[in-house]
Design a protein around this motif. Structure first.
Motif, short mmCIF file in Angstrom:
data_model
loop_
_atom_site.label_atom_id
_atom_site.label_comp_id
_atom_site.label_asym_id
_atom_site.label_seq_id
_atom_site.Cartn_x
_atom_site.Cartn_y
_atom_site.Cartn_z
N ASN A 1 -8.10 -3.67 -4.91
CA ASN A 1 -9.19 -2.71 -4.70
C ASN A 1 -9.04 -1.55 -5.68
O ASN A 1 -7.92 -1.24 -6.12
N PRO A 2 -10.14 -0.84 -5.99
CA PRO A 2 -10.04 0.33 -6.86
C PRO A 2 -9.03 1.33 -6.29
O PRO A 2 -8.98 1.57 -5.09
N GLY A 3 -8.19 1.86 -7.16
CA GLY A 3 -7.19 2.85 -6.75
C GLY A 3 -5.91 2.25 -6.21
O GLY A 3 -4.94 2.97 -5.97
N GLN A 4 -5.89 0.96 -6.01
CA GLN A 4 -4.68 0.29 -5.49
C GLN A 4 -3.67 0.16 -6.64
O GLN A 4 -3.95 -0.53 -7.61
N SER B 1 -5.62 -0.47 -13.82
CA SER B 1 -7.00 -0.73 -13.37
C SER B 1 -6.96 -1.86 -12.35
O SER B 1 -6.01 -2.63 -12.29
N PRO B 2 -8.02 -1.96 -11.53
CA PRO B 2 -8.05 -3.02 -10.52
C PRO B 2 -8.03 -4.41 -11.16
O PRO B 2 -8.54 -4.60 -12.27
N LYS C 1 -9.67 -7.77 -11.03
CA LYS C 1 -10.97 -8.24 -10.52
C LYS C 1 -11.07 -9.75 -10.57
O LYS C 1 -10.61 -10.39 -11.54
#
Length: 147
Positions: A38-41, A113-114, A116
């Motif tokens: 996830n974003p920020g993980q 960065s995440p 994806k």
């Protein structure tokens, strides 16, 4: 006559070198994938199945997508999940070592960065043989959701 003897010696030496290279079989890598994040993980996980004809030890892993990669074991003890960093991961000759959710895995730290779904992440795995020789293998793993 001396030229023929020299040529034979060179041919024998080259043959022996080629045979020694063949004897150093690569580790078979299969079922490789990275869990989407996830974003920020800042951490993630990667999984792969390892198999080698000769005994080797996984001693180091890296990817450009993470600041560092550690080998981890995971177990349950009285209902509590315990995760431990491992300095190295033995791959016994002829046996399969499976890194999968809920067990052994590669932990990715300091993700910039995440990760994806659909992306590809390249890893460098370093294996040590019984003689202490280190060999590198590269594998590109797809990013997927939990399987």
């Amino acid at each position: 006559m001396k030229k023929i003897a020299l040529c034979l010696q060179l041919l024998i030496t080259a043959s022996l070198l080629a045979l020694s290279a063949i004897a150093q079989a690569e580790v078979a890598l299969s079922d490789a994938w990275v869990r989407a994040t996830n974003p920020g993980q800042p951490v993630g996980a990667a999984y792969v199945t390892l198999k080698s004809k000769a005994p080797v030890t996984l001693v180091y892993v890296e990817t450009e997508r993470a600041g560092s990669v550690e080998m981890h074991s995971m177990s349950m003890d009285k209902g509590i999940m315990k995760m431990r960093s491992m300095e190295e991961l033995p791959v016994p000759a002829g046996q399969t070592v499976k890194l999968a959710p809920g067990g052994l895995h590669l932990m990715l730290f300091e993700l910039a960065s995440p990760l994806k779904v659909g992306e590809q992440v390249k890893f460098r795995l370093c294996f040590k043989d019984k003689q202490g020789k280190i060999t590198d293998q590269f594998v590109t793993m797809p990013v997927k959701t939990a399987q």
